[in-house]
Design an enzyme around this catalytic site. Structure first.
Site, PDB file in Angstrom:
ATOM      1  N   GLY A 151      37.482  18.622  39.983  1.00 17.20           N
ATOM      2  CA  GLY A 151      36.594  19.435  39.180  1.00 17.20           C
ATOM      3  C   GLY A 151      37.168  19.541  37.785  1.00 17.20           C
ATOM      4  N   SER A 152      37.155  20.729  37.204  1.00 12.64           N
ATOM      5  CA  SER A 152      37.844  20.985  35.937  1.00 12.64           C
ATOM      6  C   SER A 152      37.119  22.042  35.123  1.00 12.64           C
ATOM      7  CB  SER A 152      37.991  19.741  35.053  1.00 12.64           C
ATOM      8  OG  SER A 152      38.659  18.717  35.727  1.00 12.64           O
TER       9      SER A 152
END
Length: 814
Positions: A254-255
Site C-alpha cells: 500500500g502506502s
C-alpha cells in the site's frame, strides 16, 4: 548559488581519486577496506555511514551498477539469490514442486506453477526482445549499463566473500547471474499486477475435450461472446471477487505519501513525506543507498531488491514517493471457440489457432514435468484470477488475459529520470517520456515549492465507451464494480486501440492520466485519484483508473483530515512530517471509541453475550475504552483491545450515518451500538484476550512486537482498517504473546525538505533494517529506531558523508 554544486562535484571527484591513491597504511586510517577481485574493468567506491547505509561513488553507469550489485549482495544475498531462482524457473528443482512459491515476484501458490510460468517467459525470449527494443520502447543505454554492472557486482561479491546468512549458506542455488536474470527480475515486478497475479490460472489452463471428434472450420452455430454459455461464472460472484482482488486494503502493498507546497511551509519550499507499505520479508523489501556519478547523478533513497536504480528517494532539488494505485493493470477477452476445436477461437467469424507453448520444469527427487500453455493474440488463456475468481475453459468459451506491462521494461528508465530531475516538472516529463510505472502513483515536491500528484501508470486502454460497447454480459457487471473489463474477443472492433502520445500500443497516453499540479497539498493513501486534494477533486478519468465519488478507506479519511489541517495551519517544516508519521492516530478510534465505551457501560450487569452464547463480564473493557488515548503508540493502553474489537465488527452493521459524496471525509459515521453484532463482538474480544492471558489495559507494545535475535522489539502502528497512517500488519499469535512478526507495513520512510542550503533536509528510516542476515550488525538496528520512533539524519552532501563517525570506505573492482 551555482558555485556550490560545482564544489560538491569537485570534492567527489577528488575523493574518488584520493581513495584510489591511498597507500595501505593511510587507507586503514581512513576506515577503508580494499577489495581486489579479479580484474575486469569495473570499479566503485562505497562509503558506509551509520546503520550500514552505502554511498556508492562511480565514474559511469556500469561502475555504479557494479557498486550497487556488490553492496546489495553484501546485505541481501539470500533474498536476491532466491529471487533469481524464481525468475529462472528453478524453484521446483531446488525446493520441491509442491512447496510454497516465492510470493515476492508472483501470486503463484506452488513452486511448480511459478516455474512453469517463468520458465515459459525465458524460453519464449520475452525479456531479451524487450531489452533489444530501442528506447523509449525498451530500456535506455544507461539502464542497460546499470543492469550489466549490477550482475557483475553481484557475481564478484559471490566470488570473493563467504556467505554467513544461514538462510542460504552453502546452498547450491546461490549462483552467478546474467544481465538477463537482472532484467527478468524487473520484468516480474512489472507484471506483478497482471500476468503475475494470474500465474496459477495461466499454467493450469488446459483445453477441454472437443465437442466433436473432428477438428474443422468454425460452425455458424457457435455462440458469440455476448451470449452466456453453460459453465459460465456467476456475474455477481465474479464482480465481488474482482472488487476484493483489486481493493487497496486487500493487497500486501500500500502506502501513504503527501507533498506540501510552498504556500504551506515555513520557508516557501516544498516538503514530502513518503510512507510506503511493503512486505517486511523476502524479495520485495527496500534497500537504502546513495548513488553518485560526479557531475551526472546524485540521488539517495530506497531501491527494491534487485533494482539498480533508486525507486523512492530524493536528490538535491526534488523528492518523490509512490503509492500503489487503483488502476486495474489487466483486462480479459472472452473468446468464442470453434465447437470442434477448443484451441481455436473466432475473430470476426474467422478461426485463429491458439499457440501452444510446451514448458518443461526440473523437479527435485522426481521426473521433469511438462505442461502446455496456450496463447492468443490477446495474451495467455487463463482459467482463474485466484481461487475466488474462476474463469472456466469450456468447449464454447475461454478467457485470455491482456497485460500491457508484459511489454514494459521501462520502470528503471522512469526511476533514473526521477533521480536526475531538478523539480516536479522534470518528474512529470520523465513519466511522459518513459511511461514505465506499472502499478503506482507518484507524489513529489521540490525545493521551489511545487507539488505533484499523478496516476501515471501503464494501463490497458479501456475507455468507458469501449467497455460500454464491447463488454460481455459478465463484463457489464465486473467493469463498473471493479474496473476489470471483460471484452468480446470475437469482434475485431473491440481492440484496445492506441493513443497518439502513448509509447506502446494499447495503453493510455500521458494526456489521459489524472494529474494535480501545485496544490497546497497532494496526498494519496491508495484510494483513487479523486481526492488527492479534498478541496480540488480530480474527475474525468476512465473507470479503469479508479472510482469517483465513492466511499474512501479509513486510512484515506484520516490522512486527508490530518494533512488538510496541517496545510491550513501552515509554517510547516520537516519536523511536522516526522510528527505526522508517528502520530499513530487511530481514525476508527476517533470515530467510534467514545460511543463504544458508552454503549459498553450501559450493558445490563456489565455483561454481554458472546457468539457462543456465553455471558462475559465486560465491565473492565468499558473503562479501558473510555480512557484510551486513541493512538497506536507502543505505550497506548486500550489500543490492543480496540484493535481486536474493531476487527470483529461486521462492516454491514457498523454505521448509522451512511456515506455521502458531499462529505467523503466525514462519512460514514456514528457507530450503530444497537446492532446485535456489537455486544457479541465485545464479549468475544474480552474472552479472547483473557484466554490468552493478555490484560485488557496492557500497553500495545507488550503484545505487538517482532523478535530479532531472540529479543522482542515493540512495534508501533496499526492495521489497515483502523486508519493509522503508520500502517503495520502483524500476525496474531496469542499463544506466543499477541501480534508477532510483521508481514507488511511501513518500510522505507522519508521526510524531505529544503532550507536554502546546498544539502536537502532529510530524515529517513528503513523499518526492517538494511540486512536480512541475522549475523549482520544491520539486521535490526533501524528496527529498534522504528520502535522508538526515531529517525536517521540523511548524509547527502560530501562533508556529511566524510564526517560520519561510522565511516567505512570499501573500494571494489572486478
Amino acid at each position: 548559488m551555482r558555485t556550490r554544486p560545482r564544489r560538491t562535484v569537485v570534492a567527489a571527484v577528488a575523493l574518488f581519486a584520493a581513495v584510489g591513491a591511498l597507500p595501505a597504511a593511510a587507507a586503514q586510517d581512513q576506515h577503508q577496506e580494499q577489495r581486489h577481485p579479479s580484474h575486469g574493468g569495473l570499479s566503485a567506491t562505497i562509503r558506509y555511514t551509520e546503520y550500514g547505509i552505502p554511498h556508492i561513488l562511480a565514474r559511469n553507469y556500469a561502475d555504479l551498477g557494479f557498486g550497487t550489485g556488490w553492496a546489495q549482495a553484501a546485505d541481501q544475498v539470500c533474498a536476491l539469490a532466491d529471487g533469481f531462482v524464481t525468475v529462472r524457473g528453478e524453484r521446483s528443482r531446488y525446493f520441491g514442486a509442491d512447496a510454497a512459491a516465492d510470493s515476492a515476484l508472483s501470486s503463484a501458490t506452488k513452486n511448480l506453477a511459478s516455474d512453469l510460468y517463468f520458465r515459459g517467459v525465458r524460453e519464449a525470449g520475452t525479456v531479451e526482445r524487450l531489452m533489444a527494443q530501442p528506447a523509449p520502447l525498451g530500456p535506455g543505454r544507461e539502464v542497460k549499463e546499470l543492469m550489466r554492472g549490477f550482475a557483475a557486482g553481484y557475481n564478484t561479491w559471490l566470488e570473493k566473500n563467504r556467505i554467513t546468512d544461514p538462510t542460504c549458506r552453502g546452498a547450491a542455488w546461490v549462483r552467478p547471474v546474467s544481465v538477463q536474470d537482472v532484467a527478468a527480475r524487473n520484468f516480474a515486478l512489472a507484471v506483478l499486477g497482471g500476468q503475475g497475479r494470474a500465474v496459477d490460472g495461466i499454467t493450469a489452463a488446459q483445453p477441454p475435450a472437443p465437442a466433436t471428434p473432428q477438428a474443422g472450420t468454425a460452425s455458424t452455430d457457435a455462440p458469440s461472446a455476448g451470449t452466456p454459455s453453460a459453465g459460465a461464472p456467476d456475474a455477481e460472484d465474479t464482480a465481488r471477487a474482482a472488487r476484493e482482488l483489486f481493493a487497496a486494503d486487500s493487497a500486501d502493498m500500500g502506502s501513504n505519501a503527501v507533498a506540501f507546497g510552498g504556500s504551506t511551509t515555513a520557508n516557501g519550499r516544498g516538503l514530502l513525506l513518503g510512507n510506503p507499505h511493503y512486505p517486511w520479508q523476502g524479495g520485495r523489501r527496500f534497500w537504502q543507498s546513495q548513488q553518485t556519478i560526479p557531475g551526472e547523478l546524485n540521488v539517495s533513497g530506497g531501491s527494491l531488491l534487485g533494482s539498480a536504480t533508486v525507486s523512492i528517494g530524493h536528490n538535491a532539488q526534488v523528492a518523490w514517493s509512490h503509492t500503489v494505485a487503483t488502476g486495474v493493470t489487466l483486462n480479459l477477452h472472452q473468446l468464442t471457440l470453434d465447437p470442434a476445436d477448443p484451441t481455436a477461437y473466432l475473430v470476426d467469424g474467422k478461426p485463429e489457432r491458439m499457440t501452444e507453448r510446451r514448458v518443461t520444469v526440473a523437479v527435485k527427487d522426481g521426473e521433469p514435468v511438462t505442461r502446455a500453455q496456450w496463447w492468443t493474440r490477446y495474451g495467455p488463456v487463463v482459467t482463474s484470477l485466484g481461487a475466488a475468481l474462476p474463469l472456466p475453459w469450456t468447449t464454447t468459451t475461454a478467457y485470455a488475459l491482456n497485460d500491457p506491462n508484459a511489454t514494459n521494461l521501462r520502470a528503471s528508465d522512469t526511476a533514473l529520470g526521477f533521480s536526475k530531475a531538478r523539480g516536479t516538472a522534470d518528474v512529470l516529463d520523465a513519466l511522459k517520456r518513459t511511461q514505465g510505472l506499472p502499478w503506482v502513483n507518484t507524489i513529489a515536491a521540490d525545493s521551489r515549492g511545487h507539488t505533484l500528484f499523478t496516476q501515471s501508470q501503464v494501463l490497458p486502454r479501456i475507455t468507458d465507451e469501449l467497455a460500454q460497447r464491447c463488454s460481455t454480459p459478465l463484463g457489464r457487471v465486473t467493469y463498473p464494480a471493479s474496473g476489470v473489463a471483460i471484452l468480446d474477443g470475437s469482434r475485431g472492433d473491440c481492440a484496445l486501440g492506441s493513443d497518439p502520445d502513448a509509447v506502446q500500443p494499447g495503453i493510455f497516453g500521458p494526456a489521459k492520466m489524472p494529474v494535480l499540479k501545485d496544490a497546497p497539498y497532494a496526498e494519496n493513501s491508495n484510494d483513487s485519484a479523486w481526492l488527492a486534494n479534498a478541496q480540488r477533486p480530480i474527475t474525468g478519468y476512465e473507470r479503469v483508473f479508479g472510482t469517483i465519488g465513492t466511499q474512501r478507506s479509513m486510512r484515506t479519511r484520516g490522512a486527508l483530515r490530518d494533512v488538510s489541517a496541517m496545510a491550513a495551519r501552515g509554517q510547516l517544516t520537516v519536523r511536522d512530517l516526522q510528527a505526522q508519521q508517528f502520530a499513530n492516530r487511530v481514525t476508527a478510534g476517533d470515530l467510534v471509541a467514545a460511543d463504544a465505551a458508552k454503549a459498553c457501560a450501559a450493558l445490563p450487569g456489565g455483561t454481554a453475550t458472546g457468539s457462543d452464547g456465553k455471558a462475559v463480564d465486560v465491565g473492565e473493557a468499558c473503562g479501558v475504552l473510555a480512557a484510551w488515548d486513541r493512538t497506536a503508540d507502543t505505550d497506548s493502553r486500550g489500543a490492543l483491545l480496540f484493535d481486536r474489537l474493531w476487527r470483529r465488527l461486521p462492516v454491514s452493521q457498523l454505521w448509522k450515518v451512511p456515506f455521502s459524496a458531499a462529505d467523503p471525509v466525514g462519512t460514514p459515521n456514528t457507530l450503530d451500538t444497537g446492532a446485535p453484532a456489537f455486544s457479541a463482538a465485545l464479549a468475544d474480544t474480552v474472552a479472547e484476550l483473557r484466554a490468552a492471558g493478555i490484560p485488557l489495559n496492557s500497553r500495545l507494545g507488550e503484545h505487538q512486537f517482532v523478535v530479532r535475535n531472540g529479543k522482542r522489539i515493540a512495534v508501533p502502528g496499526g492495521t489497515e482498517s483502523l486508519g493509522v497512517w503508520n500502517k503495520v500488519e502483524p500476525v496474531w499469535d496469542p499463544a506466543n504473546g499477541g501480534y508477532t512478526e510483521v508481514t507488511t507495513g511501513s518500510s522505507y520512510i522519508q521526510a524531505v525538505g529544503w532550507n536554502g542550503g546546498r544539502c536537502p533536509v532529510a530524515r529517513t528510516l528503513l523499518t526492517y533494517s538494511q540486512s536480512s542476515n541475522p549475523d549482520s550488525p544491520h539486521f535490526s538496528d533501524q528496527t529498534r529506531l522504528f520502535s522508538a520512533e526515531r529517525w536517521v539524519t540523511s548524509r547527502f552532501c560530501e562533508k556529511d558523508i566524510l564526517s560520519s563517525p561510522a565511516l567505512r570506505i570499501v573500494r571494489v573492482r572486478s
